[in-house]
Design an enzyme around this catalytic site. Structure first.
Site, PDB file in Angstrom:
ATOM      1  N   SER A  62       0.835  -1.194   0.000  1.00 34.96           N
ATOM      2  CA  SER A  62       0.000   0.000   0.000  1.00 34.96           C
ATOM      3  C   SER A  62       0.876   1.252   0.000  1.00 34.96           C
ATOM      4  O   SER A  62       1.757   1.384  -0.848  1.00 34.96           O
ATOM      5  CB  SER A  62      -0.938  -0.058   1.217  1.00 34.96           C
ATOM      6  OG  SER A  62      -1.902   0.955   1.175  1.00 34.96           O
ATOM      7  N   ASP A 120      -8.968  -6.121  -4.663  1.00 33.65           N
ATOM      8  CA  ASP A 120      -8.541  -4.844  -4.072  1.00 33.65           C
ATOM      9  C   ASP A 120      -9.076  -3.709  -4.946  1.00 33.65           C
ATOM     10  O   ASP A 120      -8.603  -3.504  -6.058  1.00 33.65           O
ATOM     11  CB  ASP A 120      -7.012  -4.812  -4.016  1.00 33.65           C
ATOM     12  CG  ASP A 120      -6.470  -3.558  -3.347  1.00 33.65           C
ATOM     13  OD1 ASP A 120      -7.253  -2.626  -3.060  1.00 33.65           O
ATOM     14  OD2 ASP A 120      -5.251  -3.510  -3.105  1.00 33.65           O
ATOM     15  N   HIS A 158      -8.242  -4.880  -0.256  1.00 35.58           N
ATOM     16  CA  HIS A 158      -6.936  -4.268  -0.004  1.00 35.58           C
ATOM     17  C   HIS A 158      -6.247  -4.874   1.218  1.00 35.58           C
ATOM     18  O   HIS A 158      -5.025  -5.005   1.257  1.00 35.58           O
ATOM     19  CB  HIS A 158      -7.122  -2.759   0.188  1.00 35.58           C
ATOM     20  CG  HIS A 158      -5.838  -1.989   0.255  1.00 35.58           C
ATOM     21  ND1 HIS A 158      -4.932  -1.979  -0.776  1.00 35.58           N
ATOM     22  CD2 HIS A 158      -5.297  -1.211   1.235  1.00 35.58           C
ATOM     23  CE1 HIS A 158      -3.892  -1.214  -0.438  1.00 35.58           C
ATOM     24  NE2 HIS A 158      -4.093  -0.747   0.771  1.00 35.58           N
TER      25      HIS A 158
END
Lengths: 383, 383
Positions: free
Chosen positions: B149, B329, B362
């Site tokens: 991320s 995601d 995610h």
């Protein structure tokens, strides 16, 4: 030809039993009508509204020429819902803040505004109250009930609760219930409102304040879910707000601008857009209405009392259906509309279904789109 | 074997020039290391953290056996990043609230907490400060820099700013910049914090309060975007909270329960989950840090100075890349990882890319998933 609308109100003195078990005493419904009801009263179309809309569906008011109905591109003389042929009814839902009885009105039991004490109303309650209005207008059977999003849920509910009172059901950008993610977005919006210190447990009217902060956040969250990722990237992308202003002022395209390096000021165009939408909304929408309407969305689930079987819930439906979804709608995705279509087909109902390739996300149901408008126009032309 | 971690801190007295043009004077970085640095210092791996994590990447503290590092499933003896072979460094970013210098610390110019006056820091600033830590540890060239991320953005930045200081770059569930929708979610979260009356323009420490309301809303929004729609439906669906409690109490499955018909109380399980996550977060996370870290996300865009050409931004990169995305995601979709892969291939860089079929959205980058772990394990075994 400009359609001139006239807001009307009807009083109902017979108490309305609600799904919650509570009863709403006397109440008013605000509504508008467009076009002429024909002699055998067979050309009436009821329009159900979604989250923040109202009975002002089409046209303008003669003293407010800028106040255009929320579905004016769809409804009017020569439009897909042609008011030269059809008698169209727009109605404001109970619990709203635009004329029908709602939280801002006086609770006869306390002689103060209902506020958070306004009873929780459901899609079914709205439909029951709409049915009374339709009856009061002398209409036995509606030619069609039509709505988008939450409005589409009301259409579904009409076809279940009053199967003999409508010939056609037009369900646009809707779903047979909310997903966990849908509920989650609603819940965050509600928490933003309820935890705003100016909410005063829903009795902010007495304090002469409005929970603006919470309403702004709620609306910003909503707007993110109304738009598709694609249309957000096309309209705003990563563009800087100062670049837009430079362009408007004829001072270049701002491509050389450095960041402001700020956490609180507007940097990107999308921020400016969301803040503007939040500010506008907080100035006109009622916080208690927002709670009620999002909760009506959460609760709608006609299959629940049938072990989750939507086809069972729809088994007595008699209407012919037009179901429309939009490819980029991630709030009420095409797959959700297709659940409705499948359940109808399971019951051998007549269904026309169109999945419109449109970039605008959930908002598409309110926007001008040639393919979308043509589908609706063609459907109604053959009636 | 349980890995025992030890939090350390290093002081840097040389001022750090920031991307904003400001300069951060003396500062501390909190960090941890696991495993042994080998004789030629060629086995060091730097882990970059995402939004709310810290330098406590793996293991537990000997006086806090329940305080497990945030990537403990990935890093440790015999794990994909095997601390029997590698020397792993976890570092807390500047502006954080877990040990490195941040808004809660004293501003030497005012002798009060920085609060909202802490300078805006960027991914590039973090990487610059990390490079100093790596140098101070005597490491010329890292075997790898790795992160998920926002952590993956730091890895990208390392490969651009210090191309000769890393051999491998591991970029997981990341993106070359945020989309308008990503920025929009960050902005709503920031507005919720900033408009909380207890924020006091970022100087709430002086008032002995915390903007809990805003932090809760921010975290609830975040959590919606970390999970996939699918996993939300599987874990929570439309389940009622009271049905879950009935089940836990052995009192049936609650399928016959009616709704509470409430707008403010918890009705659905997803609401309970989100409120719990919000409450937990508001109790430990710093509001100013939240603003800074989401802004670092917004600002990251290495292609911007190259006319939007990511391949140009990466043209001097020397590292070999492992890029991983997850099918569900929607915050940092596989398409965004594929933009990185394409830009690397344009530069004839060595890239291994895996798009893992995982349901968790995610969040998947933090979770145990056999295929994901195997990809990382195999990559590092061959080094």
């Amino acid at each position: 030809m400009t359609l001139i609308a006239e807001a009307k109100k009807m009083h109902f003195s017979e108490p309305l039993p609600l799904q919650s078990g509570l009863v709403l005493g006397a109440y008013d419904l605000a509504y508008e009508t467009y076009g002429q009801l024909n002699a055998d009263k067979s050309n009436a179309i009821l329009i159900c509204h979604a989250l923040n809309a109202s009975h002002h569906v089409a046209g303008v008011y003669d003293n407010e020429l800028n106040n255009v109905g929320w579905w004016d591109n769809m409804i009017g003389p020569g439009k897909p819902i042609d008011t030269n042929r059809f008698f169209v009814i727009g109605v404001n839902n109970l619990g709203s803040c635009f004329g029908s009885t709602g939280p801002k009105d006086i609770n006869p039991q306390t002689h103060q505004a209902y506020g958070a004490d306004f009873p929780v109303v459901t899609v079914e309650d709205w439909v029951d109250s709409q049915e009374r209005l339709v009856s009061a207008l002398g209409i036995d059977c509606l030619l069609a009930v039509m709505g988008g999003s939450l409005g589409g849920m009301q259409v579904l509910s009409w076809s279940i609760r009053f199967p003999s009172r409508l010939q056609h059901a037009v369900v646009i950008a809707s779903a047979p219930n909310l997903t966990a993610e849908n509920i989650a977005f609603n819940e965050v919006a509600r928490r933003a409102i309820v935890t705003d210190p100016q909410f005063h447990e829903g009795h902010f009217y007495r304090h002469g304040v409005v929970p603006h902060r919470g309403l702004r956040i709620a609306r910003m969250i909503g707007h993110i879910t109304y738009l598709s990722d694609d249309v957000m990237n096309t309209r705003f992308g990563r563009g800087l707000q100062r670049a837009k202003m430079a362009l408007q002022a004829g001072e270049g395209n701002g491509s050389e601008l450095d960041f402001l390096y700020t956490t609180q000021d507007v940097e990107f165009q999308i921020e400016s857009y969301l803040r503007h939408q939040g500010d506008k909304f907080a100035d006109y929408f009622d916080a208690n209405t927002y709670l009620l309407i999002t909760r009506a969305l959460d609760y709608f689930d006609p299959a629940r009392m049938h072990g989750g079987q939507l086809s069972q819930a729809l088994k007595d439906t008699k209407a012919k259906f037009l179901v429309i979804s939009f490819t980029t709608d991630w709030r009420f995705s095409p797959a959700r509309s297709q659940e409705i279509v499948k359940a109808l087909l399971d019951n051998r109902c007549a269904v026309t279904y169109a999945n419109i390739n449109a970039p605008h996300g959930h908002d598409a149901f309110l926007l001008e789109d040639a393919r979308y408008m043509t589908v609706v126009k063609n459907y109604f032309e053959q009636l």
